[in-house]
Design a protein around this motif. Structure first.
Motif, PDB file in Angstrom:
ATOM      1  N   ASP A 174       1.197  -0.921  -0.135  1.00 27.70           N
ATOM      2  CA  ASP A 174       0.245   0.076  -0.405  1.00 27.70           C
ATOM      3  C   ASP A 174       0.742   1.385  -0.438  1.00 27.70           C
ATOM      4  O   ASP A 174       2.018   0.813   0.161  1.00 27.70           O
ATOM      5  CB  ASP A 174      -0.914  -0.032   1.294  1.00 27.70           C
ATOM      6  CG  ASP A 174      -2.023  -1.086   1.235  1.00 27.70           C
ATOM      7  OD1 ASP A 174      -2.665  -1.359  -0.488  1.00 27.70           O
ATOM      8  OD2 ASP A 174      -2.448  -1.312   2.184  1.00 27.70           O
ATOM      9  N   LEU A 175       0.431   2.496  -0.463  1.00 25.22           N
ATOM     10  CA  LEU A 175       0.928   3.683   0.032  1.00 25.22           C
ATOM     11  C   LEU A 175       0.557   4.493   0.300  1.00 25.22           C
ATOM     12  O   LEU A 175      -1.051   4.582   1.081  1.00 25.22           O
ATOM     13  CB  LEU A 175       1.180   4.342  -1.454  1.00 25.22           C
ATOM     14  CG  LEU A 175       1.218   3.892  -2.684  1.00 25.22           C
ATOM     15  CD1 LEU A 175       1.114   4.401  -4.019  1.00 25.22           C
ATOM     16  CD2 LEU A 175       3.240   3.199  -2.359  1.00 25.22           C
ATOM     17  N   GLY A 176       1.089   5.397   1.738  1.00 21.96           N
ATOM     18  CA  GLY A 176       0.219   6.200   2.666  1.00 21.96           C
ATOM     19  C   GLY A 176       1.213   6.387   3.895  1.00 21.96           C
ATOM     20  O   GLY A 176       1.808   5.140   4.211  1.00 21.96           O
ATOM     21  N   ARG A 177       1.109   6.758   5.265  1.00 18.31           N
ATOM     22  CA  ARG A 177       1.086   7.136   6.248  1.00 18.31           C
ATOM     23  C   ARG A 177       0.684   5.923   6.914  1.00 18.31           C
ATOM     24  O   ARG A 177      -1.141   5.737   6.550  1.00 18.31           O
ATOM     25  CB  ARG A 177       1.193   8.126   6.972  1.00 18.31           C
ATOM     26  CG  ARG A 177       2.754   9.298   6.824  1.00 18.31           C
ATOM     27  CD  ARG A 177       3.156   8.805   6.754  1.00 18.31           C
ATOM     28  NE  ARG A 177       3.769   8.709   7.770  1.00 18.31           N
ATOM     29  CZ  ARG A 177       3.942   9.490   9.195  1.00 18.31           C
ATOM     30  NH1 ARG A 177       3.868  11.104   9.353  1.00 18.31           N
ATOM     31  NH2 ARG A 177       3.806   8.885  11.021  1.00 18.31           N
ATOM     32  N   TRP A 178       0.901   4.810   7.634  1.00  8.63           N
ATOM     33  CA  TRP A 178       0.672   3.649   8.573  1.00  8.63           C
ATOM     34  C   TRP A 178      -0.308   4.309  10.187  1.00  8.63           C
ATOM     35  O   TRP A 178      -0.182   4.823  10.988  1.00  8.63           O
ATOM     36  CB  TRP A 178       1.730   3.081   8.262  1.00  8.63           C
ATOM     37  CG  TRP A 178       0.207   1.502   9.734  1.00  8.63           C
ATOM     38  CD1 TRP A 178       0.588   1.365  11.607  1.00  8.63           C
ATOM     39  CD2 TRP A 178      -0.163   0.637   9.399  1.00  8.63           C
ATOM     40  NE1 TRP A 178       0.236   0.189  11.772  1.00  8.63           N
ATOM     41  CE2 TRP A 178      -1.268  -0.381  10.312  1.00  8.63           C
ATOM     42  CE3 TRP A 178      -1.188   0.425   7.988  1.00  8.63           C
ATOM     43  CZ2 TRP A 178      -1.579  -1.816  10.524  1.00  8.63           C
ATOM     44  CZ3 TRP A 178      -1.318  -1.352   8.567  1.00  8.63           C
ATOM     45  CH2 TRP A 178      -2.044  -1.397   8.989  1.00  8.63           C
ATOM     46  N   THR A 179      -1.598   4.062   9.866  1.00  8.91           N
ATOM     47  CA  THR A 179      -2.507   4.324  11.178  1.00  8.91           C
ATOM     48  C   THR A 179      -3.389   3.590  11.548  1.00  8.91           C
ATOM     49  O   THR A 179      -3.954   2.393  10.745  1.00  8.91           O
ATOM     50  CB  THR A 179      -2.366   5.771  11.694  1.00  8.91           C
ATOM     51  OG1 THR A 179      -4.106   5.537  10.438  1.00  8.91           O
ATOM     52  CG2 THR A 179      -2.470   7.248  10.842  1.00  8.91           C
ATOM     53  N   MET A 180      -3.771   2.959  12.511  1.00  2.05           N
ATOM     54  CA  MET A 180      -4.982   2.046  12.874  1.00  2.05           C
ATOM     55  C   MET A 180      -6.852   2.661  12.345  1.00  2.05           C
ATOM     56  O   MET A 180      -6.766   1.634  12.227  1.00  2.05           O
ATOM     57  CB  MET A 180      -4.974   1.583  13.924  1.00  2.05           C
ATOM     58  CG  MET A 180      -3.784   0.911  14.740  1.00  2.05           C
ATOM     59  SD  MET A 180      -3.744  -0.730  13.741  1.00  2.05           S
ATOM     60  CE  MET A 180      -5.048  -1.928  14.230  1.00  2.05           C
TER      61      MET A 180
END
Length: 232
Positions: free
Chosen positions: A114-120
């Motif tokens: 995936d692409l993007g910042r990881w957050t829950m």
């Protein structure tokens, strides 16, 4: 009479100098034309004909999370800058990441998912942009934050990054083959772009995974780039 003789002498000198001067000007013009042709050919090669030459850069801080209990899932968040220094378009089909714990010798493999910042919150909402092949036209660049997920249930240990310390990384790009010029492209083609770097986890607190990530810092304090030997 003397004046006439002087004028004849001057005319003679001008007549003798003229062919040599004309030859010098002709040689200079030919040299300028050759140089212009060389520069024109070089510019055409660099801007349009040169095979894709993709380089990858990794910054001095990346992120890590191990959010799920009783699974081997880990996510590594790596912002990457991709540069195509060639003249023709190159395409990155996929990215693979290997992470090694030098204390234990364990190596775990990850893939670009995936692409993007990881957050829950984004994970629960399936709010990431899926990774897809990335085309790069000649002399262009692109920056993406790539999320690498554990490459299948066979990858062990369940949690590779689980305590403060240094970890070794190797990021490899899978690039589409270019065969516009047939055998010539095969001869000029280099290996896949890859970059090796070491990152340090300074503090470990699993509570951070409930919402986000923990940072890992470059052991050298600077970015890493493909083609460069990793610094101790």
């Amino acid at each position: 009479m003397a004046k006439a003789q002087h004028e004849l002498a001057v005319d003679g000198l001008e007549s003798d100098a003229s062919p040599s001067s004309g030859h010098s000007r002709g040689t200079l013009s030919a040299m300028i034309s050759v140089l212009a042709l060389v520069f024109s050919g070089y510019s055409l090669w660099e801007s349009s004909l040169k095979a894709p030459d993709i380089k990858v850069f990794v910054p001095s801080v990346i992120q890590f999370s191990s959010p799920y209990n009783n699974t081997n899932f880990e996510v590594i968040e790596v912002p990457v800058t991709l540069l195509n220094d060639g003249g023709r378009t190159g395409t990155i089909l996929s990215m693979d990441l290997e992470v090694t714990n030098p204390k234990t010798g364990d190596t775990k493999r990850f893939y670009a998912a995936d692409l993007g910042r990881w957050t829950m919150d984004k994970a629960r909402a399936n709010g990431f942009e899926p990774f897809a092949p990335i085309p790069l036209s000649g002399k262009s660049s692109k920056t993406q934050t790539v999320l690498f997920y554990t490459n299948g249930p066979a990858q062990k240990p369940d949690q590779l990054i689980r305590e403060p310390g240094s970890y070794n990384f190797r990021l490899v790009l899978d690039q589409a083959e270019v065969n516009d010029f047939g055998p010539l492209d095969h001869i000029l083609r280099g290996g896949p772009a890859q970059v090796k770097f070491a990152m340090e986890l300074r503090e470990y607190d699993a509570r951070a995974f409930q919402t986000g990530t923990l940072p890992l810092y470059s052991t050298t304090g600077r970015s890493a780039k493909s083609g460069e030997a990793p610094q101790p």
